[in-house]
Design a protein around this motif. Structure first.
Motif, short mmCIF file in Angstrom:
data_model
loop_
_atom_site.label_atom_id
_atom_site.label_comp_id
_atom_site.label_asym_id
_atom_site.label_seq_id
_atom_site.Cartn_x
_atom_site.Cartn_y
_atom_site.Cartn_z
N ASP A 1 -0.87 -6.12 -9.40
CA ASP A 1 -1.47 -4.91 -8.87
C ASP A 1 -2.05 -5.22 -7.50
OD1 ASP A 1 -2.42 -2.07 -9.35
OD2 ASP A 1 -4.32 -3.07 -8.89
N VAL B 1 6.03 4.42 -12.62
CA VAL B 1 5.08 3.61 -13.39
C VAL B 1 4.01 4.51 -14.01
CG1 VAL B 1 3.38 1.76 -13.27
CG2 VAL B 1 5.50 1.58 -11.97
N LYS B 2 3.54 5.48 -13.23
CA LYS B 2 2.52 6.40 -13.73
C LYS B 2 3.05 7.20 -14.92
CE LYS B 2 -0.62 10.07 -12.18
NZ LYS B 2 -1.04 10.90 -11.01
N LEU C 1 2.03 -3.06 -15.41
CA LEU C 1 3.19 -3.43 -14.59
C LEU C 1 4.01 -4.53 -15.27
CD1 LEU C 1 1.59 -3.37 -11.03
CD2 LEU C 1 3.50 -1.95 -11.82
N CYS D 1 5.66 -5.32 -8.74
CA CYS D 1 4.52 -4.71 -8.07
C CYS D 1 4.90 -3.28 -7.69
CB CYS D 1 4.11 -5.51 -6.83
SG CYS D 1 5.31 -5.46 -5.48
N GLU D 2 3.92 -2.50 -7.26
CA GLU D 2 4.18 -1.13 -6.83
C GLU D 2 4.25 -1.07 -5.31
OE1 GLU D 2 2.27 2.06 -9.81
OE2 GLU D 2 0.79 0.76 -8.86
N ASP E 1 -3.96 -2.15 -14.68
CA ASP E 1 -2.72 -1.81 -13.98
C ASP E 1 -1.76 -2.99 -13.93
OD1 ASP E 1 -3.66 0.71 -13.56
OD2 ASP E 1 -4.26 0.40 -11.47
N ARG F 1 10.03 -3.94 -6.54
CA ARG F 1 8.99 -3.07 -6.00
C ARG F 1 9.16 -1.70 -6.65
NH1 ARG F 1 8.43 -2.55 0.37
NH2 ARG F 1 10.57 -1.83 0.12
N ALA F 2 8.23 -1.37 -7.55
CA ALA F 2 8.39 -0.18 -8.40
C ALA F 2 7.92 1.08 -7.70
CB ALA F 2 7.61 -0.38 -9.69
N ASP F 3 8.52 2.19 -8.07
CA ASP F 3 8.09 3.51 -7.64
C ASP F 3 6.81 3.86 -8.40
OD1 ASP F 3 7.66 6.19 -7.19
OD2 ASP F 3 9.75 6.78 -7.46
N PRO F 4 5.69 4.09 -7.70
CA PRO F 4 4.43 4.38 -8.40
C PRO F 4 4.52 5.58 -9.34
CG PRO F 4 4.01 3.92 -6.09
CD PRO F 4 5.50 4.01 -6.25
N THR G 1 2.93 0.20 -2.03
CA THR G 1 1.57 0.61 -1.67
C THR G 1 1.45 0.97 -0.20
OG1 THR G 1 0.92 -1.67 -1.23
CG2 THR G 1 0.56 -0.85 -3.46
#
Length: 322
Positions: A15, A85-86, A106, A56-57, A102, A79-82, A59
């Motif tokens: 995070d 993940v949400k 992840l 990770c997201e 968080d 690198r994830a799409d927030p 940012t």
């Protein structure tokens, strides 16, 4: 650079914030370190050479140092799409949120989807600069529209001179960005080739071509359905049981659709096959909105095909010359 292990055995959730990065390797224990290269390198060194995937997201840039260290240590990363993940966390009905929580989510997200998550690759510096220049141009154009609207407001007379000065300044900055974008594209053989093919499509002008190059760098590697979906002009079904609703075009990368609409208007007013197709759709009693959307879809699919063919031809010539 070391090859990625054929089978991922552990997932490292990270995070990222402006000043810190919280790590979780799948267990309840988490550790927080400074978002600095040396601190991250020391924390991640034990995972070098192991079958680990780091997640990770995005940012907005705060994750760049982390991704650079992961690349240096040859640890594969996603690198994830927030938003994804949400939605994943919400599917469990959980609401609690802090950095350790968080990081654990992840890690779990990566564990559940490890086989399907694309691995992060560093962007080409020229492509990255183009994306920043185009994004800045979009921001300035949006500011210009806001100021133009303010100038038309009935109570703007007292500040009209100030608004006009700001508009003139914005125009200078936009022109400077246009020149810098043109220079950047012209100096890159690959970008220049792609831009040339894009400009050959009816309706695609000097503004839309670099926008497509920046926002859809995958252009030329996608099929027609994929590129239409990325551009936000793919009709998505909305059916349930016996109910069949009109298919609507939603989603996609938000910067593309407004520019494609302007391109479609320009193409439909010209003397080209797209204008003929537009008139045929109107003759078939299609609403103008539907006909224009169809032309937008044709523009992006034609652009994708021409870039694909040009790149393929260039690669074949390169192989022959080699």
């Amino acid at each position: 650079m070391m090859a990625e292990p054929t089978e991922i055995q552990s997932i490292l959730g990270l995070d990222v914030s402006r000043d810190t990065v919280t790590l979780c390797d799948g267990r309840r224990h988490t550790v927080t370190v400074a978002n600095e290269a040396d601190a991250l390198r020391a924390a991640l060194l034990p995972y070098q050479g192991t079958a680990t995937l780091a997640v990770c997201e995005a940012t907005g840039g705060y994750e760049d140092i982390l991704l650079g260290v992961l690349l240096e240590l040859a640890i594969p990363a996603h690198r994830a799409d927030p938003a994804k993940v949400k939605a994943y966390i919400a599917s469990f009905g959980k609401r609690a949120k802090n950095d350790p929580i968080d990081a654990r989510w992840l890690s779990r997200y990566g564990r559940d989807r490890a086989t399907t998550l694309p691995r992060w690759q560093p962007a080409d510096p020229t492509q990255q600069k183009l994306e920043l220049l185009v994004a800045r141009r979009l921001d300035l154009v949006a500011m210009r529209v806001q100021e133009q609207n303010r100038l038309k407001a009935p109570r703007s007379r007292l500040i009209a001179d100030n608004i006009r000065d700001h508009l003139a300044e914005l125009e200078r900055h936009i022109e400077a960005l246009n020149a810098e974008i043109d220079t950047l594209v012209g100096e890159s053989r690959d970008l220049a080739l792609r831009a040339q093919q894009l400009r050959s499509v009816p309706g695609v002008g000097p503004v839309l071509a670099p926008l497509l190059l920046a926002v859809i760098p995958e252009l030329g590697t996608l099929n027609r359905r994929q590129v239409a979906s990325l551009a936000g002009v793919a009709p998505h079904p909305k059916d349930s049981g016996k109910a069949n609703w009109h298919r609507s075009t939603t989603g996609g990368r938000r910067q593309i659709r407004p520019a494609l609409f302007i391109a479609a208007l320009a193409a439909c007013r010209g003397d080209n096959p797209l204008a003929v197709a537009y008139k045929a759709l109107l003759k078939a009693a299609k609403p103008k909105r539907v006909a224009l959307t169809a032309i937008m879809r044709k523009i992006i699919t034609i652009a994708n095909a021409r870039v694909r063919d040009a790149v393929r031809h260039q690669n074949e010539i390169g192989k022959i010359n080699a």
